[in-house]
Each structure stands twice: as structure tokens, then as C-alpha cells.
Design a protein around this motif. Structure first.
Motif, mmCIF file in Angstrom:
data_model
loop_
_atom_site.group_PDB
_atom_site.id
_atom_site.type_symbol
_atom_site.label_atom_id
_atom_site.label_comp_id
_atom_site.label_asym_id
_atom_site.label_seq_id
_atom_site.Cartn_x
_atom_site.Cartn_y
_atom_site.Cartn_z
ATOM 1 N N GLU A 13 0.644 -1.351 0.002
ATOM 2 C CA GLU A 13 -0.246 -0.170 -0.200
ATOM 3 C C GLU A 13 0.597 1.082 0.023
ATOM 4 O OE1 GLU A 13 -2.058 -0.297 3.238
ATOM 5 O OE2 GLU A 13 -3.525 -1.867 2.590
ATOM 6 N N ARG A 14 2.136 0.924 0.793
ATOM 7 C CA ARG A 14 3.162 1.969 -0.129
ATOM 8 C C ARG A 14 3.915 2.496 -0.900
ATOM 9 N NH1 ARG A 14 7.069 1.424 4.836
ATOM 10 N NH2 ARG A 14 7.077 3.385 4.063
ATOM 11 N N VAL A 15 3.178 1.542 -1.147
ATOM 12 C CA VAL A 15 4.146 1.873 -3.114
ATOM 13 C C VAL A 15 3.797 2.212 -3.881
ATOM 14 C CG1 VAL A 15 5.145 0.367 -4.609
ATOM 15 C CG2 VAL A 15 5.854 -0.486 -2.442
ATOM 16 N N ASN A 16 3.707 3.701 -4.964
ATOM 17 C CA ASN A 16 2.758 3.871 -5.594
ATOM 18 C C ASN A 16 1.640 4.380 -5.011
ATOM 19 O OD1 ASN A 16 4.871 3.530 -7.605
ATOM 20 N ND2 ASN A 16 4.344 1.331 -8.239
ATOM 21 N N ARG A 17 1.508 4.888 -3.317
ATOM 22 C CA ARG A 17 0.892 5.545 -2.836
ATOM 23 C C ARG A 17 -0.643 4.486 -3.078
ATOM 24 N NH1 ARG A 17 1.764 10.847 -1.963
ATOM 25 N NH2 ARG A 17 0.028 11.050 -1.516
ATOM 26 N N ARG A 18 -0.674 2.743 -3.144
ATOM 27 C CA ARG A 18 -1.572 2.073 -3.419
ATOM 28 C C ARG A 18 -2.723 1.982 -2.186
ATOM 29 N NH1 ARG A 18 1.488 -2.635 -6.282
ATOM 30 N NH2 ARG A 18 1.788 -1.734 -7.829
ATOM 31 N N GLY A 19 -2.324 2.790 -1.594
ATOM 32 C CA GLY A 19 -3.136 2.976 0.148
ATOM 33 C C GLY A 19 -3.790 4.376 0.273
ATOM 34 N N ALA A 64 10.161 0.026 6.613
ATOM 35 C CA ALA A 64 10.927 -0.312 5.800
ATOM 36 C C ALA A 64 10.532 0.177 4.369
ATOM 37 C CB ALA A 64 10.579 -1.724 4.827
ATOM 38 N N ARG A 65 11.693 0.773 3.907
ATOM 39 C CA ARG A 65 11.764 1.772 2.036
ATOM 40 C C ARG A 65 11.307 1.104 0.974
ATOM 41 N NH1 ARG A 65 17.092 5.119 3.542
ATOM 42 N NH2 ARG A 65 17.173 3.027 4.293
ATOM 43 N N SER A 66 11.669 -0.312 1.146
ATOM 44 C CA SER A 66 11.645 -1.214 0.214
ATOM 45 C C SER A 66 11.264 -2.285 0.180
ATOM 46 C CB SER A 66 12.504 -1.229 -1.085
ATOM 47 O OG SER A 66 13.948 -1.819 -0.094
#
Length: 650
Positions: A300-306, A370-372
Motif C-alpha cells: 500500500e505504500r508503493v506508488n501511493r496505493r493505500g 521499510a523503504r523497499s
């Protein structure tokens, strides 16, 4: 009470009820959405691989259980023994997995030395050994196999007193207590050790009463079982005989049972090897579920999916609870299934659920930091190794020491043994896990917001953000210090368990410094976060006020340490050294004035040391590190003084 006030109360009650129902519906809706999204993310190939992995894992576990664990080994057929089929030594060789029986014709003897394709040759009652290290190892294994075979044959004798004329009884006492003499009807024998007591009773195999005196009916010590009694240390007595052991119903017998013949040479300390199997059976599914949970949160934190969840008309706590609920229910169902397979009951499930909660809470916080996905994998593996070790290692010593109760898996072992556990023991084992899980979720919810979810910051900086999110003012220092108590309790119990096996001369100094460092870190991190985020003015008066509040909050929460009295940890020297400095060891013989002084002395200590670290935190990172070292040394000196003057441990 006026009518208007009653109407206002009723209106507030109805409003609170509607809000609760709305939050509950939103939580369940988010939970269903999490399940459907997780199910749709599995394609056919991933599902097939998952099923194969589960079947392999289940097959390995079932094979170990069905075979009695001990019969499976990498040394199967390692040594070759030339022995004839009609030799009396053929059966001992055939019954030992490490030995492989070979026809004597395969052996070659040149000038009295054994050569050829065998390591041992048994011929005409003589044994020839190959001139090699492997030959010597084969000889040692062969001797053990013959001894075990003879013991089994003796165990089949109707006259058990004649087969085993020596009665040996073990009783495991406290490590710190002096050895005493124990009698078993005959003469007493002191084994000279401080950890156990032994008594033996010899009877003449030729006398008519030998069988009855030694328990010829197989119900006493002559039946070949060594009774282990841990009553003095508060542990659980484990009987390795046929009546005292326990099995895995439906999956085979002998997995959790120690076979004993009653021979003094076969006596060994209790080591419930079955707890190893149980640990993996319960903990392995947690790792898989936690990985899936962490991946869902980070996704959810990747590409603002959340971002859609952040704009929903519910709080972040409800969102996180809805996302976590399916995984909690799934782990509970899996734990119940495992408990059913191994013959456990409700206590086993209740003991494992707190571990599952802590797994999920730590994974959730790691996913928020985590960042990744690569960094998340590193964090989750670290969490998994630590929690697995913490839950698994103490359970190995479930029959030896009350220290093992720091792991909830010990409760599982006790449940399978039929001994159960008291409410106090359950709270002692599960309480720190539940408390740590609640605090970790609280910190994670604090950064479940747009400015933290979609920014790339290092893990230490994200940890400071999580602490800063819970600071509402100076009074928050008191609350955050009290909330650190579950982590302090877990860390100190782990330190006690690690140092328990070391000599007191070495363990006590290390214990004092380790305990002081853990407590000072817990009292100062949130203060440092407040100064780092410019929540407070960097002045000495402000630092002293924050330190006093943090020390007071920690002191109030520290009274929870009294729970250690329930399981008898103060009966151990390292336990008294760890917890009496907090005022948990004040006895009834102390006068009221002395008791009040001993109660307030920790308060003064925590206020002074917390003010020291707070002053350093107000001046920067380097000053904070120096102040932390100084506060740790002051705290360790106080612990040493308490242990020397008050408790008399040193």
C-alpha cells in the motif's frame, strides 16, 4: 438529576453506540477487502507452489512424528559391520541405524589386520577393527548398540529386581542450593553435585524378596524409569517412563517420550526433545503468514496505493485492525489445527496466540518503516529469528527451571504433558507478548498517515517519527515510559535466561550493566525523539522536567515486575539480582520505614538517571550518548549496592 441532563446522557449513549456500530461495520468491510485482495493476488502457479510447500512440510513433520523422530538420521548405514546372520551380535547391529550388517565374507584379514569393505568384523566371539578413525568410531557405536540391546533384554525379564538391582532416583534441586542426602529405603548416596540428588538401593538378585523390594511389578524405580522431580524449583516433574511420558495421538507414539532402562549409565538431564518438534510445528506457519501480512502493508505504500484507505471516514486504528483481523484469525485456526494434531488443548492455543500477535505487530511496524521489499525482508527475517529463538530455546528446558516460563511454548509442553499451568504462570508467559504487541501496533498506527507512509526515510528516523507521533505534551513522557515496560520485561527476562548458565561471579556484573542499559534506553528514547523533533525547548529546566516525568512513569510501570514472584524467579540468584533492585523483593520482615525507603529509592534513581539522559538529549546526539553511558553506570552501581547491602547476593 434533571430531565435535560438525562436526555443528554441518553443522546450521548446512542451516539456512541451508532459510532461503535459504524466502526465495526467498517472494520469488517476492510477485513473482507483484505481477504479478497490477498486471494486475488495468488495466481495458479503461486497457489500450486504454496500447496506443494505445505504438503512437503506436513509430510516431513508427519514422517518425523510417525517414525519417532529419533530413527531418522543422516548417519543411517554409516558403519559397515561384518557379522553372520546366526551370530548373537547380529540383532544389535540390525537394530542400530548407524550400523549396516554385512556378510563376513566381504571382510579381508591380512596379517591380523582388517581390510576390505567393512569397518568391523565379528567372528568367533572376537571383534576386529579397521586401523582407521572410522573403525574406532564404528567400535564405539557397536559397543553402545550392544549395551542398549542388553538393557532391552533385561527389561523383558519378569524378575525386574534381579535385572536391575540398583534403584536410582533423581530429584532436580535449585542450582544455588547445597546438595542434600536423599534416601530410597536403603543407604544414601551424595553425588557431590549441586544440581541433583541421587539415591541408590542395592538388593541381592538371588534373594526371594529381591523382586518385591525393587518393584518387581514394574511400578517402581526398578522398572527402568528415572523419576525427575522439580518440586523445589517450581518446575514440572517429567517422568520418562511409560506412564509419565506423552504421545502424539493419531500420529504415532514415542515422539515426546524418553526411553529409559533404569541403568545408571543411561541417566541424563531431562531434555524434552518433543518441544523442538512442537516449536517448529507452531512457529513455521507464523513466518509464512507474517511475510504475507508485511507484504500487504508495504504494497500500500508503493506508488501511493493505500491512499484510498487514508481518506475513508474511519480512523487509522480501525483500518489497521481490519487489515490485521484476517491474519489473526488465520493464525489462530492454524494453531488450533496443530494443537489438535499433537494432542493439545485450549491452553496450547491460548499460549500460541500471543506469539502470533507479536509476530504480526512486529511485522506491521517493520512494513511501516521499510523503504523497499528488500529492506522489509531483512527486517522480517531479523524479527523472525529473534522471536523464534526467544520462544523456542527456553521451551527446551521446560522440565528443568522456571526460567523456561518466559516462553509461551513452555505452556504448550506442559499442556501436552497433562500438568497444565496456573493463571499466574500463563500471565507471566503471555502477558509480555501481548503488551509488546499492543505497543508495537500503537506505534505503527501513529505513522499510518500520509506524511509518513509515502516518504522515504531511514529506519531509525522512522522509529523517531513513530515515537514523536505519540507525544502530545510533557505528560506524554510519563505515558510513553510506562508503555515501555513490556519491552523492558521481555529484554530483562531474556538477559536472565542467557546469563543463568554462567557462573555467578561472571553473570552478576554483566547482569547489572545489561539491566541498567535496557532500562535507561527505555526511559530516554522518547525524550530524545521529542527534542529531535523540536517538540520542546532545548533548555536544562525543560530537560529536568521531562526526565522527572519519564522516570516517574517508568517507576509506576515497573511495579508490574511483581508478577515474577508468581513463578519463583526470585528463588534464583540471577532472578533476585534482576528484580529486587526494582523493589520487588521487599519481604515481610522489613520494617515499615525501611520498606518505604526501599520503595522510594528506585523512584529517586529513575528520576535522577532519566534527568541525566534528558539533559544530554537536549544538547544533541553525541551528548545524549555520553549521558546514556553515565546514567547506565549510575544505575548499575545502584543495582550493585542493593545486591550487596540489602539482598546480600554479592
Amino acid at each position: 438529576m434533571s430531565t435535560s441532563r438525562l436526555d443528554r446522557l441518553r443522546s450521548r449513549s446512542r451516539s456512541a453506540g451508532r459510532r461503535l456500530r459504524r466502526e465495526t461495520r467498517a472494520l469488517l468491510r476492510i477485513a473482507r477487502w483484505e481477504v479478497s485482495r490477498g486471494t486475488n493476488s495468488f495466481d495458479r502457479r503461486t497457489a500450486a507452489v504454496t500447496v506443494v510447500v505445505l504438503l512437503v512440510a506436513g509430510g516431513v513433520f508427519g514422517g518425523l512424528v510417525a517414525s519417532g523422530v529419533g530413527s531418522v538420521g543422516v548417519d543411517s548405514g554409516l558403519y559397515r559391520v561384518g557379522v553372520a546372520a546366526d551370530s548373537p551380535y547380529h540383532d544389535p547391529v540390525a537394530d542400530t541405524s548407524a550400523l549396516a550388517a554385512r556378510p563376513p565374507a566381504e571382510a579381508e584379514v591380512v596379517d591380523g589386520e582388517l581390510r576390505g569393505g567393512v569397518d568391523l568384523l565379528v567372528r568367533d566371539g572376537a571383534v576386529l577393527v579397521a586401523d582407521s578413525q572410522k573403525g574406532q568410531a564404528a567400535l564405539s557405536t557397536f559397543r553402545d548398540a550392544v549395551a542398549r540391546y542388553n538393557d532391552r533384554r533385561l527389561g523383558e525379564e519378569p524378575n525386574r529386581g534381579a535385572a536391575f538391582p540398583v534403584l536410582v532416583t533423581l530429584r532436580y534441586a535449585e542450582r544455588d542450593s547445597a546438595p542434600t542426602l536423599a534416601s530410597a529405603g536403603g543407604r544414601s548416596v551424595d553425588d557431590g553435585s549441586s544440581g541433583s540428588e541421587a539415591s541408590s538401593d542395592s538388593s541381592d538378585a538371588g534373594e526371594p524378596g529381591a523382586s518385591g523390594d525393587s518393584g518387581g511389578d514394574g511400578s517402581s524405580g526398578a522398572s527402568g524409569s528415572a523419576d525427575s522431580d522439580d518440586a523445589e524449583s517450581g518446575g514440572t516433574a517429567a517422568d520418562s517412563g511409560a506412564d509419565g511420558g506423552f504421545e502424539v495421538p493419531g500420529l504415532g507414539s514415542g515422539v515426546l517420550r524418553t526411553e529409559s532402562t533404569g541403568s545408571p549409565a543411561d541417566i541424563s538431564p531431562p531434555f524434552p526433545f518433543g518441544s523442538l518438534v512442537l516449536a517448529f510445528a507452531f512457529l513455521v506457519p507464523m513466518n509464512f503468514v507474517a511475510q504475507a501480512y508485511g507484504g500487504s502493508v508495504l504494497n500500500e505504500r508503493v506508488n501511493r496505493r493505500g491512499e484510498p484507505l487514508l481518506v475513508t471516514p474511519v480512523g487509522p486504528g480501525t483500518v489497521v485492525a481490519g487489515k490485521t483481523l484476517p491474519y489473526v484469525l488465520g493464525l489462530t485456526a492454524v494453531s488450533a489445527l496443530v494443537a489438535l494434531l499433537v494432542g493439545g488443548g485450549p491452553l496450547s492455543v491460548a499460549a500460541v496466540v500471543p506469539i502470533a500477535l507479536l509476530y504480526l505487530a512486529a511485522t506491521f511496524l517493520a512494513a511501516m518503516f521499510a523503504r523497499s521489499f528488500k529492506e522489509l525482508t531483512f527486517l522480517t527475517v531479523t524479527v523472525s529469528v529473534f522471536l523464534t529463538s526467544y520462544a523456542f530455546v527456553p521451551a527446551v528446558f521446560a522440565d528443568v527451571t522456571p526460567i523456561s516460563l518466559i516462553s509461551p511454548l513452555t505452556l504448550v509442553v506442559r499442556d501436552l504433558q497433562g500438568t497444565g499451568a496456573t493463571l499466574g504462570q500463563y500471565l507471566f508467559s503471555a502477558g509480555p507478548f501481548v503488551g509488546c504487541a499492543a505497543v508495537l501496533f500503537l506505534l505503527g498506527v501513529g505513522v499510518y498517515r500520509e506524511e509518513d507512509m509515502f516518504t522515504q526515510r531511514a529506519v531509525p528516523l522512522k522509529a523517531l517519527d513513530a515515537l514523536d507521533a505519540r507525544i502530545r505534551g510533557k505528560r506524554s513522557m510519563l505515558t510513553l515510559a510506562a508503555l515501555s515496560i513490556p519491552f523492558v520485561l521481555v529484554a530483562e527476562l531474556l538477559v536472565v535466561a542467557v546469563l543463568f548458565v554462567l557462573p555467578l561471579e561472571l553473570s552478576l556484573p554483566v547482569l547489572f550493566v545489561a539491566i541498567a542499559a535496557v532500562e535507561e534506553l527505555a526511559k530516554s528514547l522518547h525524550v530524545y525523539a521529542g527534542f529531535a523533533k523540536a517538540r520542546f525547548a532545548r533548555t536544562v529546566p525543560t530537560a529536568l522536567v521531562l526526565g522527572a516525568l519519564s522516570g516517574t512513569g517508568f517507576f509506576l510501570g515497573e511495579k508490574l515486575f511483581a508478577v515474577v514472584q508468581v513463578v519463583g524467579l526470585p528463588s534464583l540468584t540471577v532472578g533476585r539480582a534482576a528484580f529486587e533492585s526494582a523493589g520487588a523483593g521487599i519481604g515481610p520482615a522489613v520494617s515499615p520505614a525501611t520498606a518505604l525507603a526501599l520503595l522510594l529509592a528506585p523512584l529517586a534513581l529513575h528520576v535522577v538517571t532519566a534527568a541525566t539522559t534528558a539533559t544530554g538529549a537536549s544538547r544533541g546526539r553525541e551528548a545524549f550518548a555520553g549521558a546514556f553511558v553515565l546514567a547506565t553506570l549510575l544505575h548499575a552501581g545502584y543495582n550493585l549496592a542493593v545486591a550487596t547491602v540489602v539482598s546480600g547476593l554479592v
